[in-house]
Design a protein around this motif. Structure first.
Motif, mmCIF file in Angstrom:
data_model
loop_
_atom_site.group_PDB
_atom_site.id
_atom_site.type_symbol
_atom_site.label_atom_id
_atom_site.label_comp_id
_atom_site.label_asym_id
_atom_site.label_seq_id
_atom_site.Cartn_x
_atom_site.Cartn_y
_atom_site.Cartn_z
ATOM 1 N N MET A 28 -6.332 11.432 6.928
ATOM 2 C CA MET A 28 -5.536 10.610 6.023
ATOM 3 C C MET A 28 -4.373 9.959 6.779
ATOM 4 O O MET A 28 -4.075 8.780 6.597
ATOM 5 C CB MET A 28 -4.990 11.447 4.865
ATOM 6 C CG MET A 28 -4.197 10.630 3.862
ATOM 7 S SD MET A 28 -3.392 11.631 2.590
ATOM 8 C CE MET A 28 -4.784 12.366 1.798
ATOM 9 N N SER A 32 -4.093 5.900 7.289
ATOM 10 C CA SER A 32 -2.906 5.206 6.776
ATOM 11 C C SER A 32 -2.119 4.553 7.912
ATOM 12 O O SER A 32 -1.575 3.462 7.745
ATOM 13 C CB SER A 32 -2.019 6.165 5.973
ATOM 14 O OG SER A 32 -1.425 7.143 6.798
ATOM 15 N N ILE A 35 -3.945 1.291 8.865
ATOM 16 C CA ILE A 35 -3.681 0.248 7.866
ATOM 17 C C ILE A 35 -2.251 -0.275 8.014
ATOM 18 O O ILE A 35 -2.008 -1.482 7.958
ATOM 19 C CB ILE A 35 -3.934 0.777 6.440
ATOM 20 C CG1 ILE A 35 -5.418 1.083 6.263
ATOM 21 C CG2 ILE A 35 -3.445 -0.217 5.389
ATOM 22 C CD1 ILE A 35 -5.751 1.859 5.002
ATOM 23 N N PHE A 36 -1.293 0.629 8.246
ATOM 24 C CA PHE A 36 0.109 0.241 8.434
ATOM 25 C C PHE A 36 0.238 -0.714 9.620
ATOM 26 O O PHE A 36 0.895 -1.756 9.531
ATOM 27 C CB PHE A 36 0.965 1.491 8.666
ATOM 28 C CG PHE A 36 2.431 1.229 8.793
ATOM 29 C CD1 PHE A 36 3.252 1.286 7.686
ATOM 30 C CD2 PHE A 36 2.997 0.933 10.024
ATOM 31 C CE1 PHE A 36 4.621 1.051 7.795
ATOM 32 C CE2 PHE A 36 4.358 0.698 10.150
ATOM 33 C CZ PHE A 36 5.169 0.752 9.026
ATOM 34 N N VAL A 78 1.818 10.367 5.320
ATOM 35 C CA VAL A 78 1.103 9.097 5.202
ATOM 36 C C VAL A 78 2.048 7.942 5.503
ATOM 37 O O VAL A 78 3.247 8.021 5.246
ATOM 38 C CB VAL A 78 0.473 8.894 3.804
ATOM 39 C CG1 VAL A 78 -0.620 9.899 3.542
ATOM 40 C CG2 VAL A 78 1.512 8.941 2.718
ATOM 41 N N LEU A 80 2.911 4.034 4.619
ATOM 42 C CA LEU A 80 2.772 3.129 3.484
ATOM 43 C C LEU A 80 3.095 1.718 3.958
ATOM 44 O O LEU A 80 4.260 1.407 4.211
ATOM 45 C CB LEU A 80 3.722 3.554 2.361
ATOM 46 C CG LEU A 80 3.609 5.036 1.953
ATOM 47 C CD1 LEU A 80 4.792 5.458 1.129
ATOM 48 C CD2 LEU A 80 2.308 5.262 1.218
ATOM 49 N N ALA A 85 7.016 5.440 5.384
ATOM 50 C CA ALA A 85 6.143 6.605 5.472
ATOM 51 C C ALA A 85 6.688 7.679 4.543
ATOM 52 O O ALA A 85 7.842 7.614 4.115
ATOM 53 C CB ALA A 85 6.071 7.122 6.908
#
Length: 133
Positions: A28, A32, A35-36, A78, A80, A85
């Motif tokens: 995870m 993440s 993607i960030f 994670v 964001l 984060a």
């Protein structure tokens, strides 16, 4: 207690004693993070994205280490995109002072690193000034 409430309490108690699922939580984190970085590269260059990731990782690692030390369960870190984060975890009946340590543990590594860099910069600067007489 009986009925639906009892089964809910039992499910929560089972979750509290469940060990951390490190492989899933690591996956995870990595997804993440990817993607960030991908979203960050739309607006910024790689250097700025890496600086942001480093700062966020150091900050959230402080919270994470304190959470592990105080026995939190199901800890998740994670990233964001466009927000930052976050670290989350489940704690059971934790003393207020321990919660405060978890909250303050985030900024602490950054403060220590910046103070160290300031000392290095100041020491290098004073050596230069001393030799220019």
């Amino acid at each position: 207690m009986s009925g639906p409430d009892a089964s809910l309490v039992a499910a929560i108690r089972a979750k509290e004693t469940q060990p951390n699922d490190w492989p899933r939580q690591t996956l995870m984190l990595l997804v993440s993070l990817a993607i960030f970085v991908a979203v960050g590269l739309i607006w910024w260059d790689m250097r700025l994205v890496l600086i942001l990731v480093s700062i966020l990782l150091v900050h959230e690692a402080g919270h994470c280490i304190a959470m592990i030390a105080f026995g939190y369960r199901n800890i998740r870190l994670v990233f964001l995109p466009m927000l930052g984060a976050a670290v989350s975890g489940h704690q059971v009946q934790l003393a207020t002072w321990k919660k405060a340590i978890v909250y303050f543990a985030g900024p602490l590594p950054g403060i220590v690193i910046s103070m160290g860099l300031l000392l290095v910069a100041t020491a290098g600067n004073s050596d230069t000034n001393a030799s220019v007489t």
